[in-house]
Design an enzyme around this catalytic site. Structure first.
Site, PDB file in Angstrom:
ATOM      1  N   SER A  12       0.829  -1.217   0.000  1.00 32.07           N
ATOM      2  CA  SER A  12       0.000   0.000   0.000  1.00 32.07           C
ATOM      3  C   SER A  12       0.863   1.266   0.000  1.00 32.07           C
ATOM      4  CB  SER A  12      -0.967   0.003   1.193  1.00 32.07           C
ATOM      5  OG  SER A  12      -0.255  -0.039   2.412  1.00 32.07           O
ATOM      6  N   ASP A  29      16.666   1.973   0.668  1.00 31.05           N
ATOM      7  CA  ASP A  29      16.459   3.045   1.640  1.00 31.05           C
ATOM      8  C   ASP A  29      16.237   4.354   0.879  1.00 31.05           C
ATOM      9  OD1 ASP A  29      17.360   3.438   4.906  1.00 31.05           O
ATOM     10  OD2 ASP A  29      17.120   5.223   3.657  1.00 31.05           O
ATOM     11  N   ASN A  84      19.230  -0.660  14.364  1.00 31.02           N
ATOM     12  CA  ASN A  84      19.222   0.317  15.444  1.00 31.02           C
ATOM     13  C   ASN A  84      18.042  -0.017  16.341  1.00 31.02           C
ATOM     14  OD1 ASN A  84      21.415   1.751  14.315  1.00 31.02           O
ATOM     15  ND2 ASN A  84      20.041   2.808  12.917  1.00 31.02           N
ATOM     16  N   GLN A  91      17.180   4.599  16.006  1.00 31.77           N
ATOM     17  CA  GLN A  91      15.990   4.045  15.346  1.00 31.77           C
ATOM     18  C   GLN A  91      14.939   5.130  15.136  1.00 31.77           C
ATOM     19  OE1 GLN A  91      14.114   0.698  17.327  1.00 31.77           O
ATOM     20  NE2 GLN A  91      12.773   0.286  15.580  1.00 31.77           N
ATOM     21  N   SER A  92      14.475   5.251  13.898  1.00 28.89           N
ATOM     22  CA  SER A  92      13.453   6.265  13.584  1.00 28.89           C
ATOM     23  C   SER A  92      12.155   5.641  13.070  1.00 28.89           C
ATOM     24  CB  SER A  92      13.988   7.260  12.547  1.00 28.89           C
ATOM     25  OG  SER A  92      14.326   6.589  11.350  1.00 28.89           O
ATOM     26  N   VAL A  93      12.184   4.386  12.677  1.00 24.85           N
ATOM     27  CA  VAL A  93      10.971   3.690  12.224  1.00 24.85           C
ATOM     28  C   VAL A  93      10.769   2.476  13.128  1.00 24.85           C
ATOM     29  CG1 VAL A  93       9.835   2.465  10.332  1.00 24.85           C
ATOM     30  CG2 VAL A  93      11.284   4.442   9.824  1.00 24.85           C
ATOM     31  N   HIS A  97      14.033  -3.513  11.354  1.00 22.02           N
ATOM     32  CA  HIS A  97      14.655  -3.501  10.030  1.00 22.02           C
ATOM     33  C   HIS A  97      16.159  -3.597  10.184  1.00 22.02           C
ATOM     34  CE1 HIS A  97      14.062   0.638  11.429  1.00 22.02           C
ATOM     35  NE2 HIS A  97      15.187   0.951  10.814  1.00 22.02           N
ATOM     36  N   HIS A  99      19.687  -2.660   8.159  1.00 20.10           N
ATOM     37  CA  HIS A  99      20.307  -1.913   7.077  1.00 20.10           C
ATOM     38  C   HIS A  99      21.405  -2.784   6.473  1.00 20.10           C
ATOM     39  CE1 HIS A  99      18.814   2.162   8.478  1.00 20.10           C
ATOM     40  NE2 HIS A  99      18.708   1.483   9.604  1.00 20.10           N
TER      41      HIS A  99
END
Ligand code: AMP
Length: 111
Positions: A12, A29, A84, A91-93, A97, A99
């Site tokens: 989506s 990314d 992270n 970590q921002s999300v 995940h 990288h």
């Protein structure tokens, strides 16, 4: 729950998809920090590594093996695979995940 990476996993939210199977998705990314910078996620929403449970052992192993597969596919000799865990670690999300980065020299210890 409004999770951007769940959106990428279910199609989506648009992304530059690199790989998908029933459990794992990989995409480029949006803000690459290296010539090759992919993100690998489990489809299952796990907020971060310290939220994973014993039940996720197989799933986590699959993510690592996808990293290996993509490193081979992209002919990456040296690469960095990093997650992270928590804001203090960068970590921002809030969807687990990893990288997968390559194509430049990496410093150690990481900044
Ligand atoms: P982290 O800071 O470890 O949580 O990493 C989150 C990463 O997600 C960052 O490198 C962002 O550039 C990347 N990112 C955020 N939104 C998107 C998106 N919609 N598509 C691809 N990458 C994204």
């Amino acid at each position: 729950m409004n999770c951007i990476f769940c959106g990428i996993a279910d199609g989506s939210v648009k992304s530059q998809l690199i790989y998908e199977d029933e459990d794992v998705v990989a995409f480029k990314d949006l803000n690459p920090q290296a010539p090759t910078h992919l993100l690998l996620i489990p489809r299952k929403h796990i907020a971060r590594l310290d939220q994973a449970s014993e039940d996720d052992a197989l799933l986590l192993g699959k993510v690592l093996l996808v990293a290996k597969k993509l490193a081979q596919q992209f002919d990456l000799k040296d690469f960095r695979l990093v997650t992270n865990n928590g804001k203090g670690a960068g970590q921002s999300v809030d969807h687990l995940h990893f990288h997968l980065m390559a194509g430049r020299r990496f410093l150690w210890p990481a900044g």
